[in-house]
Each structure stands twice: as C-alpha cells, then as structure tokens.
Design a protein around this motif. Structure first.
Motif, PDB file in Angstrom:
ATOM      1  N   PHE A 122       6.115  36.014  22.569  1.00 16.09           N
ATOM      2  CA  PHE A 122       6.851  36.607  21.234  1.00 16.09           C
ATOM      3  C   PHE A 122       6.655  35.607  20.167  1.00 16.09           C
ATOM      4  O   PHE A 122       6.561  34.493  20.380  1.00 16.09           O
ATOM      5  CB  PHE A 122       8.381  36.558  21.597  1.00 16.09           C
ATOM      6  N   LYS A 123       6.826  36.325  19.007  1.00 20.71           N
ATOM      7  CA  LYS A 123       6.614  35.247  17.689  1.00 20.71           C
ATOM      8  C   LYS A 123       7.471  35.695  16.725  1.00 20.71           C
ATOM      9  O   LYS A 123       8.000  36.938  16.510  1.00 20.71           O
ATOM     10  CB  LYS A 123       5.160  35.759  16.947  1.00 20.71           C
ATOM     11  N   CYS A 145       6.416  29.865  11.508  1.00 19.57           N
ATOM     12  CA  CYS A 145       6.550  30.664  12.684  1.00 19.57           C
ATOM     13  C   CYS A 145       6.594  29.861  14.209  1.00 19.57           C
ATOM     14  O   CYS A 145       6.207  28.731  14.122  1.00 19.57           O
ATOM     15  CB  CYS A 145       5.280  31.488  13.012  1.00 19.57           C
ATOM     16  N   GLY A 146       7.306  30.586  14.887  1.00 20.78           N
ATOM     17  CA  GLY A 146       7.489  29.792  16.345  1.00 20.78           C
ATOM     18  C   GLY A 146       7.157  30.841  17.251  1.00 20.78           C
ATOM     19  O   GLY A 146       7.301  32.013  17.326  1.00 20.78           O
ATOM     20  N   TYR A 147       6.658  30.479  18.406  1.00 21.29           N
ATOM     21  CA  TYR A 147       6.206  31.012  19.492  1.00 21.29           C
ATOM     22  C   TYR A 147       6.941  30.852  20.649  1.00 21.29           C
ATOM     23  O   TYR A 147       7.464  29.590  21.000  1.00 21.29           O
ATOM     24  CB  TYR A 147       4.667  30.952  19.772  1.00 21.29           C
ATOM     25  N   TYR A 148       7.129  32.081  21.669  1.00 18.31           N
ATOM     26  CA  TYR A 148       7.752  31.776  23.031  1.00 18.31           C
ATOM     27  C   TYR A 148       7.192  32.676  24.025  1.00 18.31           C
ATOM     28  O   TYR A 148       6.296  33.671  23.481  1.00 18.31           O
ATOM     29  CB  TYR A 148       9.325  32.774  22.423  1.00 18.31           C
ATOM     30  N   ARG A 149       7.365  32.033  25.181  1.00 17.61           N
ATOM     31  CA  ARG A 149       6.644  32.898  26.190  1.00 17.61           C
ATOM     32  C   ARG A 149       7.364  32.888  27.545  1.00 17.61           C
ATOM     33  O   ARG A 149       8.220  31.921  27.738  1.00 17.61           O
ATOM     34  CB  ARG A 149       5.220  32.337  26.540  1.00 17.61           C
ATOM     35  N   TYR A 150       7.371  33.790  28.514  1.00 13.13           N
ATOM     36  CA  TYR A 150       7.707  33.769  29.642  1.00 13.13           C
ATOM     37  C   TYR A 150       7.328  33.041  30.678  1.00 13.13           C
ATOM     38  O   TYR A 150       5.852  32.929  30.818  1.00 13.13           O
ATOM     39  CB  TYR A 150       8.096  35.195  30.265  1.00 13.13           C
ATOM     40  N   LEU A 151       7.836  32.087  31.470  1.00 10.74           N
ATOM     41  CA  LEU A 151       7.577  31.479  32.769  1.00 10.74           C
ATOM     42  C   LEU A 151       8.466  31.453  33.845  1.00 10.74           C
ATOM     43  O   LEU A 151       9.579  31.919  33.653  1.00 10.74           O
ATOM     44  CB  LEU A 151       6.995  30.043  32.541  1.00 10.74           C
ATOM     45  N   GLN A 152       8.025  31.165  34.989  1.00 10.08           N
ATOM     46  CA  GLN A 152       9.073  31.152  36.044  1.00 10.08           C
ATOM     47  C   GLN A 152       8.945  29.955  36.938  1.00 10.08           C
ATOM     48  O   GLN A 152       7.649  29.472  36.980  1.00 10.08           O
ATOM     49  CB  GLN A 152       8.858  32.523  36.997  1.00 10.08           C
ATOM     50  N   GLY A 153       9.993  29.572  37.804  1.00 13.62           N
ATOM     51  CA  GLY A 153       9.917  28.622  38.670  1.00 13.62           C
ATOM     52  C   GLY A 153      10.950  27.441  38.697  1.00 13.62           C
ATOM     53  O   GLY A 153      11.827  27.591  37.856  1.00 13.62           O
ATOM     54  N   MET A 190      23.464  33.218  19.297  1.00 16.86           N
ATOM     55  CA  MET A 190      23.334  32.528  18.067  1.00 16.86           C
ATOM     56  C   MET A 190      21.991  32.816  17.413  1.00 16.86           C
ATOM     57  O   MET A 190      22.067  32.893  16.142  1.00 16.86           O
ATOM     58  CB  MET A 190      23.453  31.003  18.288  1.00 16.86           C
ATOM     59  N   ASP A 191      20.913  33.297  18.303  1.00 20.19           N
ATOM     60  CA  ASP A 191      19.836  33.372  17.821  1.00 20.19           C
ATOM     61  C   ASP A 191      19.027  34.812  18.142  1.00 20.19           C
ATOM     62  O   ASP A 191      19.720  35.342  19.197  1.00 20.19           O
ATOM     63  CB  ASP A 191      18.867  32.301  18.264  1.00 20.19           C
ATOM     64  N   PRO A 192      18.193  35.390  17.456  1.00 26.52           N
ATOM     65  CA  PRO A 192      17.710  36.764  17.770  1.00 26.52           C
ATOM     66  C   PRO A 192      17.139  37.115  19.036  1.00 26.52           C
ATOM     67  O   PRO A 192      17.459  38.000  19.622  1.00 26.52           O
ATOM     68  CB  PRO A 192      16.422  36.781  16.527  1.00 26.52           C
ATOM     69  N   LEU A 193      16.704  36.224  19.713  1.00 30.23           N
ATOM     70  CA  LEU A 193      16.047  36.349  20.978  1.00 30.23           C
ATOM     71  C   LEU A 193      16.760  36.104  22.260  1.00 30.23           C
ATOM     72  O   LEU A 193      16.488  35.894  23.573  1.00 30.23           O
ATOM     73  CB  LEU A 193      14.825  35.445  21.275  1.00 30.23           C
TER      74      LEU A 193
END
Length: 573
Positions: A456-457, A465-473, A141-144
């Motif tokens: 990512f932006k 704008c919206g921001y996105y980042r990688y995390l784990q756990g 649905m979305d670019p990312l």
C-alpha cells in the motif's frame, strides 16, 4: 546494492554505552590473508589474560568488550580456531561469517505467498483479515488502521485515549535497521540513541553503499527492521497506520546485515548499548545461526564446531543478562520451525552457512539452545492468526513460551472467504527502496500490479509518501508484545535512570503475563493442519491448562487490561 534472500523479500516468518578499546573497522577491511573472528573468554578471566592468549594464538585484537569478555580478532593463522579452543582462558572463536538471520519462511508458506503474488491465488485485499472489520468501538487514528486486525485483537486501539505511550520510553529494534525517513517512523525515531553495529559485508550484502561500508543510522536495506518498528510504534499522525504504542521513541539497533544475516559481535554490541543507554525494551525478531540450535558438546559436531557453539552460547547469555540487569525488558520471537522447543526434532539444516554442508544432529534439550529466545530473561512470543488459532508455522511449548500475539497466518480462516488472503497477515511500514529492489514498486514509485493487495502507498499533500506491506511470522508477533511492554512502562513506570523513566523488567514481564487474555488449549489438544495443506510434521500437541499452556503461554497479550490494571510490585503472574 544489498543482496537479500528471495524468500525473505517475499514474506518473513519463522529467527547488546559499551566498553570498547581499540579501533573498530568494517568487516572485510582486514588484509585478504586474514580472517575475522569473535573470541569469547572463559568466566572469571581478566581481559589482560585473554588478550595474552589471543596474541599467543596469532590473533590481533580489533575491538574488545570487557563487560562480557568478547573480542573481535583478526588472524592469518589457518589453525587459529584450534589454537583458541586449546587455550585455558578462552572458550572458542566464532569466524565472522553469517551466524544468524531473520526468521525464515517455511517452504510451504513461501510457495503459497509466491503463488498469490503472481496472481494465481486469492490475494486481493478484502478488508480486515479477521473477516469482521472494526467494531467501531476502538479509536482509529490513521487511514490504514482498519486493516490492523492485530490492534483489535489485543485492544491496543481501545486504550489509546488512556495511554498511547510516553515519549520518554525507548524501544530498541535489534534488526536490519530502521528507515527513519518513513513518514510514520520519522516522528518517533530517536537519532541520539540509535546505532549501526553491523557494517555491510560484500560477500553477503553485495556492494557497499558508502565508502566505509557502515550504512548511516536511519536506513534499512533489508526491510525487516522497519516492518517491526512500525508495529511497535508507528506514529498516530492521521497518515498511513499507527503502532501498538504510537507515542514511544524508537531506537535503531542495527545488529543484522542487509541480507538478513546476524553476526555474534554486532548483536552483543547492540545489547550492551541498549543496557548502557538505558533503553526500556528491546525487540529481537531473529535467531542465531549457522546452528538452528547451539549445543555445548553435540557428538555429531567437530571439536571446532563445539567450541564455536559454546562461545556463542556464553556470549549471548552474558549480553542478555547484562541488558536485563541494566533495566531492559527483552522480547523475542519464538521461531517458525513449527516445533515444541522443549522437545526439538533432529536438526537437518545446520550449519546453514559456510563451508560445511548441513548434516543430521540429534538435539539434546538440556545442552542445546535456540538463541536468543531461549536465553536468560527473554519473553518468548508465539504467533496466532486472526482467528486466534496458533499459526501452523509457529514454535510452541511450555518450556520457553511466555505469551502469544498476532503474527499473521496466510492460510487462516479455512472455509471462509478470508482463507489464503493477504489481510490475514500483518501490515506495517516498509522502505520504498527495498520494495523497488524486490520489484514490488516501480522506478516511479508506483505499486506493481503483481503486488496489488500486498503493498500500500499513502501520500501527503506535499508529495511525501509512505509504503506499507503485509508480512507474517513470529517476527511480527514479537513487536506486538514489545509495544504492549512499552505501554506498561509508559503507564506504570517511575522517574529513574538515564532517560528519566523506567520500570524493572521483571515487573514488566509479570504484568504482561498477569493481564493477558487467558486462552484454553484446543479440543482435541493435538492440533492438526490438514485443511491448511500441512502434513503430520506440523501436528502440535498443546500441553498445560487455561492459565498457562504451550500454545499461548500466559495468554494473548491485552494492551487495554495491561494499561488499566494496577501494577503489582511483587509476586508471580
């Protein structure tokens, strides 16, 4: 300005309508000579009897939560906790200092990620963390979304035409807050039901942003809660990325401090509000501190510490049970201490906050609890990497595990070009403000070169704008399961309750387990992680069979099967 732990800001892996009487005041508002405590009454004790004992001990009640026998109290008596412990009607007093925090990243994982962020490792984005990319069969649905290997693994992308989630279904994010201004969160944010129960405390959070120290609903100065919320229900709006259940309503339950710490009283208040407001699902990606395990009478602990832990155990169990009985499905991260919760190791990290330094504690499994995940009615979720292998950091064990879900694992894929790369982690929504404070985004909103491939932006034509980042756990695994639970309620729920829709939590849990993808233990059963740089303390033995085992529980969650399989009204998974 909030003050967060550096490790928590880099990457996070692993740790209740409301009856309130009296004026609620921000933490720290009491006179400097007074301390703030959470006092818990014994079972069957009336509020009036508890109040009398509290006052006799020298306490002044600020708020009371009669449903679970919990009272917020101030006192200037230096021996107040001893007086409470001696009272016949009261279990104990918990000083209002940090007793919990979001699950921590273990030092080895932290070092690996810091190295990558500083440009010394292979952290560049090479596409899907699975190394395979999308098979093109799911509805992107979305670019990312092509970076969300977790959606592929649980087949959430393939079920969206059948069930993207129902707006009437509400999912509470019990965490550090939720950034409602984020373009992927805003369409699904429920302002009417969201609450902040955790006023800023300058000694752990830094200077308050507002005069009352109670941040407005719809903000998140920690970042963790917004990341969790995005995985559950980021909107499928042709922008950024989308969540597991992109049409459900997201409810902020701020029970954690900006710094990532969690106090008992705000968490209890959050769970009670979830029950009273008729929420369908609550995600809990944190654990209760300062004790890694809360024990009823550990001989290594002082009488004061024993009473404190008994109070935490009792209050949490009551609050979880209350929410469950009001129709809330409870989902919790299993933890990141890479141990079998049924056979815990010696605890050398507790208490991890306060005046008493940590000391060794042998943990008796029959009288000690990792909360909230070992509390009643909580679905415990372990974490797997994109290969499907149990992440080295993830807790496990047949005693408490319910299900497995994508949580990310930086060092997954040994021997391939995806080993030690950011796409092995979980990408989700993140507040711009926090990224700037962490130095990952500059004052003009541009991603710092050191964060290339990690952050990512995405911007709209109007400049938003919206921001996105990688995390784990396991913090990232739990919201995947919460999203599928929300899809189950959306598809199989009935018209009922305050919000007009719902499904009994026991039915949700059984259906989640019954429709999971069964996964065998590895062969050999003793999983070692030497290739990934882990010593023998990370060795994990997988007990159980294909239908249920200590690594994967009833299996890896499967959104497609959960939606397309008819609901059974009774029986076990």
């Amino acid at each position: 300005m909030s003050r967060r732990f550096t490790a928590g800001a880099v990457a996070t892996v692993t740790g209740l309508a409301l009856t309130v009487t009296g004026l609620s005041v921000p933490a720290g508002a009491a006179p400097s000579s007074s301390e703030t405590f959470t006092v818990v009454a014994e079972d069957g004790v009336s509020a009036e009897a508890a109040l009398a004992e509290i006052q006799a001990a020298g306490g002044a009640v600020v708020t009371r939560i009669d449903d679970v026998g919990v009272f917020q109290v101030t006192s200037d008596q230096v021996d107040f906790t001893d007086r409470i412990a001696e009272a016949d009607t009261l279990i104990g007093a918990v000083e209002q200092k940090a007793i919990g925090r979001k699950p921590k990243l273990d030092p080895v994982e932290q070092e690996a990620l810091l190295t990558a962020i500083n440009g010394k490792g292979s952290g560049k984005d090479k596409g899907s963390g699975s190394g395979k990319g999308s098979d093109g069969k799911g509805k992107k649905m979305d670019p990312l979304d092509d970076k969300l290997w977790g959606l592929d693994m649980i087949r959430a992308d393939k079920v969206r035409k059948k069930e993207p989630g129902d707006r009437r279904v509400t999912v509470g994010v019990l965490d550090t807050g939720v950034d409602a201004s984020h373009p992927d969160i805003a369409p699904n944010f429920n302002w009417a039901l969201s609450r902040n129960f955790a006023p800023d405390m300058p000694e752990v959070d830094g200077e308050c942003e507002v005069a009352s120290c109670l941040d407005p609903v719809g903000t998140d100065d920690g970042g963790h809660g917004t990341h969790v919320a995005g995985t559950i229900g980021a909107a499928a709006n042709g922008f950024g990325l989308s969540g597991v259940a992109p049409n459900v309503s997201l409810v902020e339950l701020k029970g954690g401090q900006d710094s990532g710490y969690f106090f008992l009283e705000p968490v209890v208040q959050s769970l009670l509000h979830a029950g009273r407001a008729g929420l369908d699902v609550v995600n809990m990606s944190f654990y209760v501190d300062p004790w890694l395990y809360n024990c009823t009478a550990n001989p290594a602990d002082s009488p004061e510490h024993q009473a404190e832990q008994r109070a935490i155990i009792k209050a949490m169990k009551r609050a979880l049970t209350f929410a469950h009985e009001q129709g809330v499905t409870l989902v919790g991260s299993l933890g990141n201490n890479h141990e079998d919760l049924g056979a815990p190791r010696t605890d050398t990290s507790s208490p991890d906050f306060g005046d008493t330094p940590p000391y060794p504690r042998e943990i008796d499994n029959d009288s000690c609890w990792d909360l909230p995940v070992e509390g009643p009615h909580v679905i415990g979720v372990s974490a797997v990497g994109p290969s499907g292998k149990k992440a080295a950091y993830s807790n496990y064990g047949t005693e408490q595990i319910g299900i497995a879900a994508p949580g990310g694992w930086f060092r997954d894929g040994f021997g391939t070009d995806t080993f030690s790369t950011f796409p092995n982690l979980i990408l989700s929504t993140y507040p711009e403000k926090v990224l700037k404070e962490d130095g990952l985004v500059d004052a003009d909103g541009n991603i710092d070169p050191s964060a290339e491939g990690l952050v990512f932006k995405e911007c709209k034509s109007n400049g938003e704008c919206g921001y996105y980042r990688y995390l784990q756990g396991t913090s990232m695994a739990s919201p995947h399961a919460s999203g599928v639970a929300a899809l189950i309620v959306s598809k199989h729920g009935k018209k009922q309750g305050r919000n007009g829709y719902g499904l009994a939590p026991d039915l949700v849990e059984q259906h989640l387990y019954r429709t999971a993808t069964k996964k065998e233990c590895p062969n050999p059963r003793l999983q070692q992680y030497r290739d990934e740089g882990r010593d023998e303390t990370y060795d994990a033995y997988c007990a159980g069979g294909r239908n249920f085992n200590g690594f994967y529980g009833h299996g890896v969650i499967d959104a497609y099967t959960a939606v397309t399989t008819p609901l059974k009204s009774h029986g076990r998974p």
